[in-house]
Scaffold this motif. Structure first.
Motif, PDB file in Angstrom:
ATOM      1  N   LEU A   7      43.062  81.797  -6.274  1.00  0.00           N
ATOM      2  CA  LEU A   7      44.454  81.346  -6.249  1.00  0.00           C
ATOM      3  C   LEU A   7      45.164  82.177  -5.193  1.00  0.00           C
ATOM      4  CD1 LEU A   7      45.451  81.207 -10.005  1.00  0.00           C
ATOM      5  CD2 LEU A   7      45.092  79.294  -8.491  1.00  0.00           C
ATOM      6  N   LYS A   8      45.931  81.534  -4.329  1.00  0.00           N
ATOM      7  CA  LYS A   8      46.614  82.284  -3.291  1.00  0.00           C
ATOM      8  C   LYS A   8      48.096  81.950  -3.197  1.00  0.00           C
ATOM      9  CE  LYS A   8      42.979  83.652  -0.303  1.00  0.00           C
ATOM     10  NZ  LYS A   8      42.711  84.071   1.031  1.00  0.00           N
ATOM     11  N   LYS A   9      48.463  80.741  -3.463  1.00  0.00           N
ATOM     12  CA  LYS A   9      49.843  80.307  -3.240  1.00  0.00           C
ATOM     13  C   LYS A   9      50.771  80.780  -4.352  1.00  0.00           C
ATOM     14  CE  LYS A   9      48.663  76.728  -0.214  1.00  0.00           C
ATOM     15  NZ  LYS A   9      49.019  76.885   1.121  1.00  0.00           N
ATOM     16  N   ARG A  10      51.955  81.194  -3.949  1.00  0.00           N
ATOM     17  CA  ARG A  10      52.973  81.667  -4.891  1.00  0.00           C
ATOM     18  C   ARG A  10      53.332  80.587  -5.908  1.00  0.00           C
ATOM     19  NH1 ARG A  10      56.796  85.781  -4.280  1.00  0.00           N
ATOM     20  NH2 ARG A  10      58.612  85.511  -5.603  1.00  0.00           N
ATOM     21  N   LYS A  11      53.364  79.344  -5.454  1.00  0.00           N
ATOM     22  CA  LYS A  11      53.683  78.210  -6.322  1.00  0.00           C
ATOM     23  C   LYS A  11      52.668  78.095  -7.463  1.00  0.00           C
ATOM     24  CE  LYS A  11      54.779  73.326  -5.787  1.00  0.00           C
ATOM     25  NZ  LYS A  11      54.823  72.193  -4.855  1.00  0.00           N
ATOM     26  N   GLY A  37      40.209  70.577 -11.955  1.00  0.00           N
ATOM     27  CA  GLY A  37      39.052  70.743 -11.075  1.00  0.00           C
ATOM     28  C   GLY A  37      37.761  70.930 -11.847  1.00  0.00           C
ATOM     29  N   ASN A  38      36.658  70.862 -11.133  1.00  0.00           N
ATOM     30  CA  ASN A  38      35.348  71.032 -11.766  1.00  0.00           C
ATOM     31  C   ASN A  38      34.954  72.489 -11.914  1.00  0.00           C
ATOM     32  OD1 ASN A  38      34.927  68.302 -12.061  1.00  0.00           O
ATOM     33  ND2 ASN A  38      34.058  68.097 -10.016  1.00  0.00           N
ATOM     34  N   ASP A  39      35.677  73.394 -11.257  1.00  0.00           N
ATOM     35  CA  ASP A  39      35.331  74.802 -11.288  1.00  0.00           C
ATOM     36  C   ASP A  39      36.541  75.593 -11.782  1.00  0.00           C
ATOM     37  OD1 ASP A  39      33.517  76.809 -11.046  1.00  0.00           O
ATOM     38  OD2 ASP A  39      33.438  76.819  -8.866  1.00  0.00           O
ATOM     39  N   TYR A  40      36.391  76.888 -11.922  1.00  0.00           N
ATOM     40  CA  TYR A  40      37.497  77.729 -12.344  1.00  0.00           C
ATOM     41  C   TYR A  40      38.198  78.309 -11.118  1.00  0.00           C
ATOM     42  CZ  TYR A  40      34.486  81.678 -11.245  1.00  0.00           C
ATOM     43  OH  TYR A  40      33.699  82.575 -10.582  1.00  0.00           O
ATOM     44  N   LYS A  41      39.431  78.744 -11.297  1.00  0.00           N
ATOM     45  CA  LYS A  41      40.176  79.423 -10.240  1.00  0.00           C
ATOM     46  C   LYS A  41      40.732  80.717 -10.809  1.00  0.00           C
ATOM     47  CE  LYS A  41      41.504  75.632  -7.273  1.00  0.00           C
ATOM     48  NZ  LYS A  41      41.074  76.064  -5.964  1.00  0.00           N
ATOM     49  N   VAL A  42      40.690  81.785  -9.990  1.00  0.00           N
ATOM     50  CA  VAL A  42      41.124  83.104 -10.437  1.00  0.00           C
ATOM     51  C   VAL A  42      42.116  83.687  -9.435  1.00  0.00           C
ATOM     52  CG1 VAL A  42      40.364  85.428 -11.031  1.00  0.00           C
ATOM     53  CG2 VAL A  42      38.892  83.508 -11.514  1.00  0.00           C
ATOM     54  N   GLY A  43      43.155  84.327  -9.977  1.00  0.00           N
ATOM     55  CA  GLY A  43      44.101  85.072  -9.157  1.00  0.00           C
ATOM     56  C   GLY A  43      44.265  86.464  -9.739  1.00  0.00           C
ATOM     57  N   PHE A  44      44.737  87.388  -8.912  1.00  0.00           N
ATOM     58  CA  PHE A  44      44.919  88.768  -9.351  1.00  0.00           C
ATOM     59  C   PHE A  44      46.329  89.208  -9.007  1.00  0.00           C
ATOM     60  CE2 PHE A  44      40.521  88.091  -8.133  1.00  0.00           C
ATOM     61  CZ  PHE A  44      39.884  88.393  -9.325  1.00  0.00           C
ATOM     62  N   SER A  45      46.978  89.861  -9.959  1.00  0.00           N
ATOM     63  CA  SER A  45      48.325  90.365  -9.753  1.00  0.00           C
ATOM     64  C   SER A  45      48.333  91.859 -10.051  1.00  0.00           C
ATOM     65  CB  SER A  45      49.299  89.626 -10.671  1.00  0.00           C
ATOM     66  OG  SER A  45      50.581  90.174 -10.560  1.00  0.00           O
ATOM     67  N   VAL A  46      48.625  92.645  -9.018  1.00  0.00           N
ATOM     68  CA  VAL A  46      48.687  94.100  -9.165  1.00  0.00           C
ATOM     69  C   VAL A  46      50.022  94.536  -8.567  1.00  0.00           C
ATOM     70  CG1 VAL A  46      47.545  96.288  -8.680  1.00  0.00           C
ATOM     71  CG2 VAL A  46      46.179  94.217  -8.911  1.00  0.00           C
ATOM     72  N   LYS A  60      42.216  95.581  -7.169  1.00  0.00           N
ATOM     73  CA  LYS A  60      41.880  94.173  -6.912  1.00  0.00           C
ATOM     74  C   LYS A  60      40.395  94.002  -6.603  1.00  0.00           C
ATOM     75  CE  LYS A  60      45.972  93.436  -4.512  1.00  0.00           C
ATOM     76  NZ  LYS A  60      46.731  92.851  -3.428  1.00  0.00           N
ATOM     77  N   ARG A  61      39.839  94.924  -5.826  1.00  0.00           N
ATOM     78  CA  ARG A  61      38.400  94.860  -5.525  1.00  0.00           C
ATOM     79  C   ARG A  61      37.565  94.988  -6.788  1.00  0.00           C
ATOM     80  NH1 ARG A  61      39.688  98.298  -1.233  1.00  0.00           N
ATOM     81  NH2 ARG A  61      38.797 100.060  -2.359  1.00  0.00           N
ATOM     82  N   ARG A  62      37.972  95.871  -7.684  1.00  0.00           N
ATOM     83  CA  ARG A  62      37.248  96.026  -8.952  1.00  0.00           C
ATOM     84  C   ARG A  62      37.315  94.745  -9.778  1.00  0.00           C
ATOM     85  NH1 ARG A  62      38.600 101.818 -11.675  1.00  0.00           N
ATOM     86  NH2 ARG A  62      37.017 102.985 -10.570  1.00  0.00           N
ATOM     87  N   LEU A  63      38.505  94.160  -9.891  1.00  0.00           N
ATOM     88  CA  LEU A  63      38.667  92.934 -10.673  1.00  0.00           C
ATOM     89  C   LEU A  63      37.859  91.788 -10.062  1.00  0.00           C
ATOM     90  CD1 LEU A  63      42.485  93.132 -11.452  1.00  0.00           C
ATOM     91  CD2 LEU A  63      40.605  93.592 -13.023  1.00  0.00           C
ATOM     92  N   ILE A  81      44.863  84.132 -14.274  1.00  0.00           N
ATOM     93  CA  ILE A  81      45.367  85.249 -13.490  1.00  0.00           C
ATOM     94  C   ILE A  81      45.133  86.516 -14.291  1.00  0.00           C
ATOM     95  CG2 ILE A  81      47.398  86.326 -12.446  1.00  0.00           C
ATOM     96  CD1 ILE A  81      48.613  83.532 -12.213  1.00  0.00           C
ATOM     97  N   PHE A  82      44.549  87.510 -13.644  1.00  0.00           N
ATOM     98  CA  PHE A  82      44.388  88.823 -14.258  1.00  0.00           C
ATOM     99  C   PHE A  82      45.509  89.718 -13.742  1.00  0.00           C
ATOM    100  CE2 PHE A  82      40.057  87.167 -14.480  1.00  0.00           C
ATOM    101  CZ  PHE A  82      39.766  87.418 -15.804  1.00  0.00           C
ATOM    102  N   VAL A  83      46.288  90.276 -14.654  1.00  0.00           N
ATOM    103  CA  VAL A  83      47.400  91.151 -14.306  1.00  0.00           C
ATOM    104  C   VAL A  83      47.003  92.574 -14.690  1.00  0.00           C
ATOM    105  CG1 VAL A  83      49.842  91.627 -14.644  1.00  0.00           C
ATOM    106  CG2 VAL A  83      49.008  89.279 -14.806  1.00  0.00           C
ATOM    107  N   ALA A  84      47.053  93.472 -13.716  1.00  0.00           N
ATOM    108  CA  ALA A  84      46.674  94.870 -13.953  1.00  0.00           C
ATOM    109  C   ALA A  84      47.890  95.661 -14.412  1.00  0.00           C
ATOM    110  CB  ALA A  84      46.106  95.470 -12.687  1.00  0.00           C
ATOM    111  N   ARG A  85      47.694  96.467 -15.424  1.00  0.00           N
ATOM    112  CA  ARG A  85      48.738  97.374 -15.887  1.00  0.00           C
ATOM    113  C   ARG A  85      48.567  98.716 -15.193  1.00  0.00           C
ATOM    114  NH1 ARG A  85      49.053  96.254 -22.384  1.00  0.00           N
ATOM    115  NH2 ARG A  85      50.279  94.353 -22.225  1.00  0.00           N
ATOM    116  N   PRO A  86      49.633  99.521 -15.100  1.00  0.00           N
ATOM    117  CA  PRO A  86      49.538 100.810 -14.383  1.00  0.00           C
ATOM    118  C   PRO A  86      48.462 101.750 -14.917  1.00  0.00           C
ATOM    119  CG  PRO A  86      51.825 100.238 -14.732  1.00  0.00           C
ATOM    120  CD  PRO A  86      51.009  99.216 -15.475  1.00  0.00           C
ATOM    121  N   SER A  87      48.114 101.649 -16.178  1.00  0.00           N
ATOM    122  CA  SER A  87      47.109 102.546 -16.754  1.00  0.00           C
ATOM    123  C   SER A  87      45.693 102.250 -16.262  1.00  0.00           C
ATOM    124  CB  SER A  87      47.156 102.451 -18.276  1.00  0.00           C
ATOM    125  OG  SER A  87      46.906 101.127 -18.690  1.00  0.00           O
ATOM    126  N   ILE A  88      45.508 101.157 -15.526  1.00  0.00           N
ATOM    127  CA  ILE A  88      44.173 100.776 -15.056  1.00  0.00           C
ATOM    128  C   ILE A  88      43.624 101.759 -14.024  1.00  0.00           C
ATOM    129  CG2 ILE A  88      44.832  99.279 -13.118  1.00  0.00           C
ATOM    130  CD1 ILE A  88      42.714  97.289 -14.179  1.00  0.00           C
TER     131      ILE A  88
END
Length: 113
Positions: A7-11, A37-46, A60-63, A81-88
Motif C-alpha cells: 500500500l502506498k497511496k495516502r487515500k 483483489g486475489n492477493d493481500y496488500k500490506v502497508g506500514f505506518s511508523v 519498517k525493514r523489520r516489519l 496496515i501495521f502500525v508501530a508503537r514507540p516501544s518497538i
C-alpha cells in the motif's frame, strides 16, 4: 515483498484507517479490511514518535522482513496496515515476529501451512 502487495497511496491508508478493524498488541497494531483483489496488500505506518528517520526505516525493514517471511501464511483478499508503537525500538526481532503472528491469528488472517 512484491510491489503489487504494498500500500502506498495516502487515500488507501485513510480509507483503511476509517473503515478497518483494529487489533492491538504491545508494540504493533494491525488495522485490516477485506478487499476484492486475489492477493493481500500490506502497508506500514511508523510515526515520528518512534524515532528519527534511521530508526523508523529500521522498524519498517523489520516489519517488511516478517511479512515477507510469512507471505504464504497470510490470507488473500485482505488489506492490512501495521502500525508501530514507540516501544518497538527496544523490542527484539523475535518478539516483534511473535506479536505479528498473534495479531494475524486474532484477525483470522493467518493460515497454518
Amino acid at each position: 515483498m512484491k510491489k503489487e502487495n504494498r500500500l502506498k497511496k495516502r487515500k488507501q491508508f485513510n480509507w483503511i484507517f476509517k473503515n478497518g478493524k483494529t487489533i492491538k498488541e504491545k508494540d504493533v497494531v494491525i488495522v485490516y479490511t477485506s478487499s476484492y483483489g486475489n492477493d493481500y496488500k500490506v502497508g506500514f505506518s511508523v510515526t515520528k514518535k518512534v524515532g528519527k528517520a534511521v530508526v523508523r526505516n529500521k522498524v519498517k525493514r523489520r516489519l517488511k522482513a516478517i511479512t515477507t517471511k510469512y507471505r504464504n501464511n497470510i490470507m488473500p483478499k485482505h488489506t492490512m496496515i501495521f502500525v508501530a508503537r514507540p516501544s518497538i525500538v527496544e523490542t527484539k526481532f523475535e518478539d516483534i515476529e511473535n506479536q505479528i503472528i498473534v495479531l494475524l491469528k486474532k484477525a483470522n488472517l493467518y493460515k497454518e501451512i
